[in-house]
Write an enzyme that holds these catalytic residues in place. Structure first.
Site, mmCIF file in Angstrom:
data_model
loop_
_atom_site.group_PDB
_atom_site.id
_atom_site.type_symbol
_atom_site.label_atom_id
_atom_site.label_comp_id
_atom_site.label_asym_id
_atom_site.label_seq_id
_atom_site.Cartn_x
_atom_site.Cartn_y
_atom_site.Cartn_z
ATOM 1 C CG HIS A 266 -0.362 -0.204 2.526
ATOM 2 N ND1 HIS A 266 -0.880 -1.046 3.483
ATOM 3 C CD2 HIS A 266 0.732 0.343 3.074
ATOM 4 C CE1 HIS A 266 -0.105 -0.984 4.574
ATOM 5 N NE2 HIS A 266 0.859 -0.149 4.350
ATOM 6 C CG HIS B 262 0.871 4.405 7.261
ATOM 7 N ND1 HIS B 262 -0.248 3.826 6.712
ATOM 8 C CD2 HIS B 262 1.898 3.575 6.952
ATOM 9 C CE1 HIS B 262 0.102 2.699 6.083
ATOM 10 N NE2 HIS B 262 1.388 2.529 6.225
ATOM 11 C CG HIS C 234 8.961 -1.781 3.272
ATOM 12 N ND1 HIS C 234 8.049 -2.748 3.648
ATOM 13 C CD2 HIS C 234 8.405 -0.606 3.651
ATOM 14 C CE1 HIS C 234 6.987 -2.170 4.198
ATOM 15 N NE2 HIS C 234 7.181 -0.869 4.229
ATOM 16 C CD GLU D 184 3.575 -1.807 6.279
ATOM 17 O OE1 GLU D 184 3.589 -0.625 6.595
ATOM 18 O OE2 GLU D 184 3.596 -2.185 5.078
#
Lengths: 279, 120
Positions: free
Chosen positions: A12, A59, A193, A240
């Protein structure tokens, strides 16, 4: 009765949203990624879902570190986007399905899944980017939505096993809804990541490919990964990926892989798009 | 009073965001949240030091923010998801340029490093 017709996994990353806004889908850099979304869209146009449950992390739009629920679910008639601090244009709102949301809440909490109930909920790029990637070509969102937020920001985040178990209860709750509704679940975020520290820019292609294989065929083995192992293998923000296990838990024992692709780097990230159907 | 150690504390180059960092970095991250409103981004731009003071950042945190020393900000409790807002409020820092700075690279070098993973 409601029926889960499938699940989609997707990153996302905000830059995907920017590429959609700027109509860069056919740029050489972006085309391979959007080929994956095109396949997912073809599938979704075939199954025609009524409702999408989006498993994502916020976030810093709706939730902050002052109050950080581990699992939170929307029960609102509308979900609005707002400025996340980047000054970007906000997207039009999503319709919720209040009765459906409350059914999930009323099934899952007594089953031991202590959800935070949200009758107002702003939705950020974690929710919106995957929806835009599938439906940005339409003037209106063709589905109703249920935001399902997981804390992946502040440790301790839920374990991989817990996410899988929560997904199983989510699946049962959906299947017991009395109205005939077709439901798709988006498991968003990841893949590997890391955005900060001297290790920023870490990607692990071999791990991502293995994770894709196992999310389909052996999710139980992924449930054994500790947070430390996940961060070592997938990077700090790669954690995530636990959200994919919520989706996978809901899909049941075995699945068919309808589509799968993997591209890197999308911004700083390994990106895996998968379409799974309950077998 | 003691912060209990975690096994993820020793992953090289990695600052896992848990209770200790969240407690220390709360003023930084709360300030970042305020940047969801454009008028606050403008106030910050006009006088960064005064704006940091309003949120109770320590002198060290304030200096790191003013210097845009991203690694130091992370070490002092900033969380990258919220820092993305600070990068933009301060004028043009992106998550990718922050990553480049934290690894001692130019943005082009950082992008090249990411591209090289295709060969793995």
């Amino acid at each position: 009765m409601a029926q889960i017709v499938g699940g989609i996994t997707t990153s996302h990353i905000p830059s995907i949203g920017n590429a959609i806004t700027n109509k860069q889908q056919d740029d050489p850099y972006w085309r391979p990624l959007f080929d994956g979304y095109d396949r997912a869209r073809e599938w979704i146009e075939k199954v025609e879902p009524d409702i999408v449950v989006v498993v994502y992390n916020d976030h810093g739009l709706n939730f902050f570190l002052d109050k950080m629920p581990t699992f939170a679910i929307g029960a609102a008639p509308k979900y609005h986007n707002a400025d996340e601090g980047w000054g970007l244009a906000t997207l039009h709102s999503f319709d919720g399905d209040v009765e459906f949301s409350w059914h999930l809440i009323e099934q899952m909490i007594p089953a031991g899944i202590d959800l935070t109930i949200c009758q107002e909920m702003l939705i950020d790029h974690g929710f919106i980017v995957p929806m835009s990637a599938i439906w940005s070509h339409l003037p209106e969102w063709p589905v109703k939505a249920v935001p399902f937020a997981v804390n992946t920001v502040l440790m301790p985040v839920p374990t991989a096993q817990r996410c899988f178990d929560v997904g199983k209860e989510l699946g049962k709750a959906i299947a017991s809804y009395p109205e005939d509704k077709k439901v798709v679940i988006f498991g968003t975020g990841g893949m590997s990541h890391q955005l900060s520290g001297e290790r920023a820019g870490f990607i692990n292609k071999a791990f991502d490919r293995e994770f894709q294989e196992k999310i389909a065929n052996d999710p139980e083995s992924l449930c054994k990964l500790s947070h430390t192992e996940l961060i070592k293998l997938a990077g700090a923000e790669g954690i995530e990926l636990i959200m994919w296990l919520v989706m996978r838990g809901a899909l049941g024992k075995s699945v068919n892989v309808v589509h799968q692709n993997y591209e890197l780097p999308i911004s700083n990230t390994g990106s895996g798009i998968m379409v799974l159907e309950p077998a | 009073m003691v912060w209990v150690k975690h096994d993820y504390d020793d992953i090289p180059g990695t600052y896992v965001f848990g209770g200790r960092r969240s407690a220390q970095g709360y003023p930084i991250n709360k300030m970042c949240m305020s940047f969801n409103h454009d008028e606050n981004r403008q106030k910050f731009k006009k006088d960064p030091r005064a704006y940091c003071a309003k949120f109770g950042l320590s002198e060290e945190q304030t200096q790191a923010v003013i210097d845009e020393d991203w690694l130091r900000i992370v070490q002092l409790g900033g969380n990258v998801y919220y820092l993305a807002k600070l990068g933009i409020a301060g004028g043009g820092g992106t998550v990718q340029s922050m990553g480049a700075q934290m690894t001692g690279m130019t943005v082009d070098e950082f992008k090249a490093k990411l591209l090289a993973y295709q060969k793995d």
